[in-house]
Structures are given as C-alpha cells and as structure tokens.
Design a protein around this motif. Structure first.
Motif, PDB file in Angstrom:
ATOM      1  N   ILE A  89       0.871  -1.172   0.000  1.00 41.04           N
ATOM      2  CA  ILE A  89       0.000   0.000   0.000  1.00 41.04           C
ATOM      3  C   ILE A  89       0.910   1.224   0.000  1.00 41.04           C
ATOM      4  O   ILE A  89       1.802   1.335   0.841  1.00 41.04           O
ATOM      5  CB  ILE A  89      -0.914   0.012   1.240  1.00 41.04           C
ATOM      6  N   SER A 120       1.413   5.345   0.250  1.00 40.98           N
ATOM      7  CA  SER A 120       0.780   6.553   0.775  1.00 40.98           C
ATOM      8  C   SER A 120       1.779   7.701   0.710  1.00 40.98           C
ATOM      9  O   SER A 120       2.989   7.499   0.829  1.00 40.98           O
ATOM     10  CB  SER A 120       0.293   6.335   2.209  1.00 40.98           C
ATOM     11  N   ASP A 121       1.251   8.892   0.501  1.00 39.86           N
ATOM     12  CA  ASP A 121       2.096  10.085   0.446  1.00 39.86           C
ATOM     13  C   ASP A 121       2.318  10.617   1.844  1.00 39.86           C
ATOM     14  O   ASP A 121       1.386  10.717   2.631  1.00 39.86           O
ATOM     15  CB  ASP A 121       1.443  11.164  -0.416  1.00 39.86           C
ATOM     16  N   TYR A 122       3.567  10.944   2.142  1.00 42.06           N
ATOM     17  CA  TYR A 122       3.911  11.520   3.430  1.00 42.06           C
ATOM     18  C   TYR A 122       4.190  13.004   3.228  1.00 42.06           C
ATOM     19  O   TYR A 122       5.058  13.389   2.448  1.00 42.06           O
ATOM     20  CB  TYR A 122       5.137  10.832   4.035  1.00 42.06           C
ATOM     21  N   THR A 158       6.852   9.284  -0.852  1.00 42.75           N
ATOM     22  CA  THR A 158       5.859   8.221  -0.868  1.00 42.75           C
ATOM     23  C   THR A 158       6.373   7.070  -0.016  1.00 42.75           C
ATOM     24  O   THR A 158       7.520   6.646  -0.167  1.00 42.75           O
ATOM     25  CB  THR A 158       5.593   7.742  -2.309  1.00 42.75           C
ATOM     26  N   SER A 217      -0.236  -4.171   4.236  1.00 37.24           N
ATOM     27  CA  SER A 217      -1.444  -4.353   5.030  1.00 37.24           C
ATOM     28  C   SER A 217      -1.435  -5.783   5.548  1.00 37.24           C
ATOM     29  O   SER A 217      -1.823  -6.705   4.844  1.00 37.24           O
ATOM     30  CB  SER A 217      -2.684  -4.098   4.180  1.00 37.24           C
TER      31      SER A 217
END
Length: 183
Positions: free
Chosen positions: A132, A134-136, A149, A154
């Motif tokens: 997965i 996600s942008d930080y 990123t 998961s």
C-alpha cells in the motif's frame, strides 16, 4: 462471548465555552463504549519480519542442501511456510518468527485457531504482501523533512476474513479474563 463482541468503556472529556470562578475551562464528560482492540500498534512490521524469519530455514535448506538457485529456493519455501505456520499456529498459537517477537494468534473465542482456520489464515497471508503506497507530507514546522511516498504492507487482511487476532503473549490472560470473567 467473543472478542469481536467485547466493549471498552471510555470517558471522553470535551471542553465547553464556559469557565469557572478561577478561570479554568469547564469540561463535559461523556461515556462511550468502543470495540475492544485486541491487537497492538505497529504489529505490521513485526509480522513481516516474523514471516521472513519463518522462511529463512526453508530457504537455506533448499539453497544449500538441495542446491537450488535463490529464486527457486524462495518459491519452494512459500508452501513450506504455509504448512509449517498452519501446524505451529494450530498447536502452539505461534510460529518460529512470531515466537521471536512474542506474538500469538488467537481466534474470536480467545483460543488458538483450529487446523482449518489456521490453514485458511496462512493461505490468505499471501494477500498480505500486497503493498500500500501513501504520500507523506511533513508538518509545516518540519522543514528538514521532504515529501515522499511510503510503502506499507497491510498485514491484517487474513485476520479480518478469518476473525483471528495477533496479540502480544502477555495480553492473552487479560483477554481470557474479559471473555470468561471469574464469578
């Protein structure tokens, strides 16, 4: 009683617009029942490392004893880990890698999962390795950090489907006391 039916009562304090005679804000207290969270924060990384620890002996056996190339040794070790993980979780509630991190697997009733449930859970663990992204975005005052990123795994899909829980070994007695209160 089941773990999924357990509730945890919490008191939430919310500020009002009023102040007392000393200038302190007045808070209203509300009681809520939240679902009991048997898992712990940050278990995804430990579970990923535990799975790699479980794979390592099989990989080394196929690589050095049977003299297979690295990729083939890795592929052969996957079904071995599924089978050994199934048997270990059914009998002991843990595998070699999970034992290193003091992690146990329990079902919705607080017991070690049955053989078929453990087999289903271990087959579904292959879906856990889907990453997965996600942008930080750092906080405004963290000027030394850059936007980037992040990739996470998961590691809970198989537990949601099978209604099993990954818990710390030290929490087993607390959960069993909540499920089966002493009279």
């Amino acid at each position: 009683m089941k773990i999924s039916e357990l509730k945890e009562r919490r008191i939430i304090r919310r500020p009002t617009h009023e102040f007392d005679e000393f200038g302190y804000r007045i808070y209203n207290s509300f009681e809520y029942d939240f679902p009991y969270d048997a898992t712990y924060k940050g278990n995804e990384t430990e579970r990923l490392l535990a799975k790699l620890i479980d794979m390592l002996p099989f990989f080394l056996i196929f690589f050095f004893v049977f003299e297979k190339i690295g990729f083939i040794s890795f592929l052969y070790s996957i079904p071995c880990v599924i089978i050994s993980g199934t048997l270990c979780e059914w009998y002991l509630g843990t595998s070699l890698g999970k034992a290193v991190f003091k992690i146990k697997v329990i079902d919705d009733f607080g017991n070690y999962p049955g053989l078929l449930l453990s087999l289903k859970r271990n087959f579904l663990c292959l879906a856990n390795f889907w990453p997965i992204f996600s942008d930080y975005i750092p906080l405004a005052n963290h000027t030394w950090e850059k936007e980037h990123t992040e990739m996470h795994f998961s590691m809970n899909l198989n537990n949601k489907i099978c209604k099993t829980y990954i818990i710390k070994k030290s929490k087993i007695q607390e959960i069993r006391n909540l499920l089966y209160p002493q009279k």
